[in-house]
Design a protein around this motif. Sequence first.
Motif, PDB file in Angstrom:
ATOM      1  N   ALA A  63      46.578  41.804  32.967  1.00 15.18           N
ATOM      2  CA  ALA A  63      45.561  40.935  33.833  1.00 15.18           C
ATOM      3  C   ALA A  63      45.487  41.012  35.386  1.00 15.18           C
ATOM      4  CB  ALA A  63      45.586  39.485  33.329  1.00 15.18           C
ATOM      5  N   HIS A  64      46.602  41.834  35.839  1.00 18.50           N
ATOM      6  CA  HIS A  64      46.597  41.722  37.284  1.00 18.50           C
ATOM      7  C   HIS A  64      45.345  42.504  37.907  1.00 18.50           C
ATOM      8  CE1 HIS A  64      51.395  41.622  37.075  1.00 18.50           C
ATOM      9  NE2 HIS A  64      50.655  40.562  36.901  1.00 18.50           N
ATOM     10  N   PHE A  65      45.225  41.992  39.233  1.00 15.57           N
ATOM     11  CA  PHE A  65      43.788  42.244  39.785  1.00 15.57           C
ATOM     12  C   PHE A  65      43.315  43.867  39.977  1.00 15.57           C
ATOM     13  CE2 PHE A  65      46.714  42.669  43.457  1.00 15.57           C
ATOM     14  CZ  PHE A  65      46.114  43.637  44.156  1.00 15.57           C
ATOM     15  N   ASP A  66      44.708  44.699  40.158  1.00 17.22           N
ATOM     16  CA  ASP A  66      44.347  45.973  40.441  1.00 17.22           C
ATOM     17  C   ASP A  66      44.065  46.847  39.109  1.00 17.22           C
ATOM     18  OD1 ASP A  66      47.108  45.305  39.791  1.00 17.22           O
ATOM     19  OD2 ASP A  66      47.875  47.500  40.113  1.00 17.22           O
ATOM     20  N   HIS A  67      44.114  46.136  37.937  1.00 14.03           N
ATOM     21  CA  HIS A  67      43.869  46.710  36.691  1.00 14.03           C
ATOM     22  C   HIS A  67      42.641  46.119  36.055  1.00 14.03           C
ATOM     23  CE1 HIS A  67      47.624  48.902  36.036  1.00 14.03           C
ATOM     24  NE2 HIS A  67      48.030  47.990  36.821  1.00 14.03           N
ATOM     25  N   THR A  68      42.208  45.123  36.733  1.00 15.83           N
ATOM     26  CA  THR A  68      40.714  44.194  36.131  1.00 15.83           C
ATOM     27  C   THR A  68      39.677  43.946  37.190  1.00 15.83           C
ATOM     28  OG1 THR A  68      41.911  42.024  36.535  1.00 15.83           O
ATOM     29  CG2 THR A  68      42.405  43.101  34.466  1.00 15.83           C
ATOM     30  N   GLY A  69      40.271  44.563  38.562  1.00 14.71           N
ATOM     31  CA  GLY A  69      39.233  44.056  39.555  1.00 14.71           C
ATOM     32  C   GLY A  69      37.762  44.446  39.511  1.00 14.71           C
ATOM     33  N   GLY A  70      37.512  45.606  38.536  1.00 16.55           N
ATOM     34  CA  GLY A  70      36.211  46.290  38.412  1.00 16.55           C
ATOM     35  C   GLY A  70      35.544  45.827  37.137  1.00 16.55           C
ATOM     36  N   ASN A  81      33.076  44.775  23.977  1.00 15.21           N
ATOM     37  CA  ASN A  81      34.152  44.095  23.935  1.00 15.21           C
ATOM     38  C   ASN A  81      35.309  44.358  24.945  1.00 15.21           C
ATOM     39  OD1 ASN A  81      32.934  42.951  21.593  1.00 15.21           O
ATOM     40  ND2 ASN A  81      34.177  44.197  19.974  1.00 15.21           N
ATOM     41  N   VAL A  82      36.008  43.405  25.242  1.00 13.81           N
ATOM     42  CA  VAL A  82      36.991  43.448  26.337  1.00 13.81           C
ATOM     43  C   VAL A  82      38.330  43.171  25.326  1.00 13.81           C
ATOM     44  CG1 VAL A  82      38.271  42.665  28.397  1.00 13.81           C
ATOM     45  CG2 VAL A  82      35.756  43.072  28.194  1.00 13.81           C
ATOM     46  N   TYR A  83      39.449  43.951  25.260  1.00 14.52           N
ATOM     47  CA  TYR A  83      40.410  43.781  24.402  1.00 14.52           C
ATOM     48  C   TYR A  83      41.775  43.520  25.490  1.00 14.52           C
ATOM     49  CZ  TYR A  83      37.896  46.136  20.614  1.00 14.52           C
ATOM     50  OH  TYR A  83      36.990  46.337  19.800  1.00 14.52           O
ATOM     51  N   ILE A  84      42.564  42.573  25.239  1.00 12.12           N
ATOM     52  CA  ILE A  84      43.534  42.290  25.907  1.00 12.12           C
ATOM     53  C   ILE A  84      44.602  41.248  24.903  1.00 12.12           C
ATOM     54  CG2 ILE A  84      42.479  39.701  26.765  1.00 12.12           C
ATOM     55  CD1 ILE A  84      43.878  40.385  29.367  1.00 12.12           C
ATOM     56  N   ALA A  85      45.868  41.421  25.462  1.00  9.88           N
ATOM     57  CA  ALA A  85      46.878  40.824  24.574  1.00  9.88           C
ATOM     58  C   ALA A  85      46.556  39.233  24.560  1.00  9.88           C
ATOM     59  CB  ALA A  85      48.400  41.315  24.856  1.00  9.88           C
ATOM     60  N   THR A  89      46.077  36.044  27.984  1.00 16.72           N
ATOM     61  CA  THR A  89      44.700  35.420  28.372  1.00 16.72           C
ATOM     62  C   THR A  89      44.765  34.489  29.246  1.00 16.72           C
ATOM     63  OG1 THR A  89      44.997  34.255  26.338  1.00 16.72           O
ATOM     64  CG2 THR A  89      43.471  36.121  26.277  1.00 16.72           C
ATOM     65  N   ASP A  90      45.829  33.608  29.677  1.00 13.73           N
ATOM     66  CA  ASP A  90      45.865  32.347  30.357  1.00 13.73           C
ATOM     67  C   ASP A  90      45.941  33.208  31.961  1.00 13.73           C
ATOM     68  OD1 ASP A  90      46.204  30.779  28.589  1.00 13.73           O
ATOM     69  OD2 ASP A  90      48.514  30.691  28.572  1.00 13.73           O
ATOM     70  N   PHE A  91      46.101  34.460  32.117  1.00 12.07           N
ATOM     71  CA  PHE A  91      46.275  35.028  33.572  1.00 12.07           C
ATOM     72  C   PHE A  91      44.795  35.661  33.653  1.00 12.07           C
ATOM     73  CE2 PHE A  91      50.667  34.523  32.157  1.00 12.07           C
ATOM     74  CZ  PHE A  91      51.230  34.286  33.414  1.00 12.07           C
ATOM     75  N   PHE A  92      44.061  36.080  32.662  1.00  7.05           N
ATOM     76  CA  PHE A  92      42.839  36.651  32.882  1.00  7.05           C
ATOM     77  C   PHE A  92      41.744  35.601  33.152  1.00  7.05           C
ATOM     78  CE2 PHE A  92      39.087  39.096  30.594  1.00  7.05           C
ATOM     79  CZ  PHE A  92      39.012  39.911  31.557  1.00  7.05           C
ATOM     80  N   MET A  93      41.309  35.622  34.411  1.00  8.05           N
ATOM     81  CA  MET A  93      40.356  34.655  34.955  1.00  8.05           C
ATOM     82  C   MET A  93      38.659  35.195  35.112  1.00  8.05           C
ATOM     83  SD  MET A  93      42.112  31.957  35.477  1.00  8.05           S
ATOM     84  CE  MET A  93      43.430  32.299  34.280  1.00  8.05           C
TER      85      MET A  93
END
Length: 200
Positions: A63-70, A81-85, A89-93
């Motif tokens: 979930a770090h911003f440089d991988h999710t900012g877009g 669908n967005v897939y994440i472990a 999820t607590d870090f994915f805002m």
Amino acid sequence: MSISKELIFEQILAGPMGNFVYLIGDAQTKEVLVVDVGWEVDKLVKKIQERDYKVAGLMLTHAHFDHTGGVKNFLRVFNVNVYIAEPETDFFMIPVDHLVMLNDGDKIKVGSLEIDCILTPGHSPGCMCFRYKNILITGDTLFVDAIGRTDLPGSDPKAMDESLAKLLKLPDDTVIYPGHAYGHADCDTIGNQRKTNPYF
């Protein structure tokens, strides 16, 4: 590295931090999964549309911003669908309409292919690697001749050691494709990394 004819696989450099975005999918149906959208969304969307790919989902290694900012802008074009472990999820805002939580050993279908999900905590609690046959997208768990940082919030050096041990069990011809262009090459085999990566 040679890519099987059944597979669409592209490694795309994007942004000021040397991030890699990946497209992986079924060459016959042209369905693709996109991995990590941090930067340069317009360029990525243009590439997908020019190749007439059908986006089947967005997978996030963490979930770090440089991988999710877009992500937000990407989903304005492709409402998938967005897939994440699950531990991540607590870090994915970022609010998304269709969030799918993954666990170790889950599989994601794209066309006639299945992508294996390998949970590799350490850099963050829910770092996830994605594997198809001998291709392994490692995010920030494993780089060429390096590993992801373990001094960040949510990092765990002991968990990283266990995750690296898990990856070392994969066959030597497994090709790692990392989350950043930090090494002397953009990819390498597990076999070579056994010899050259000091963290192994």
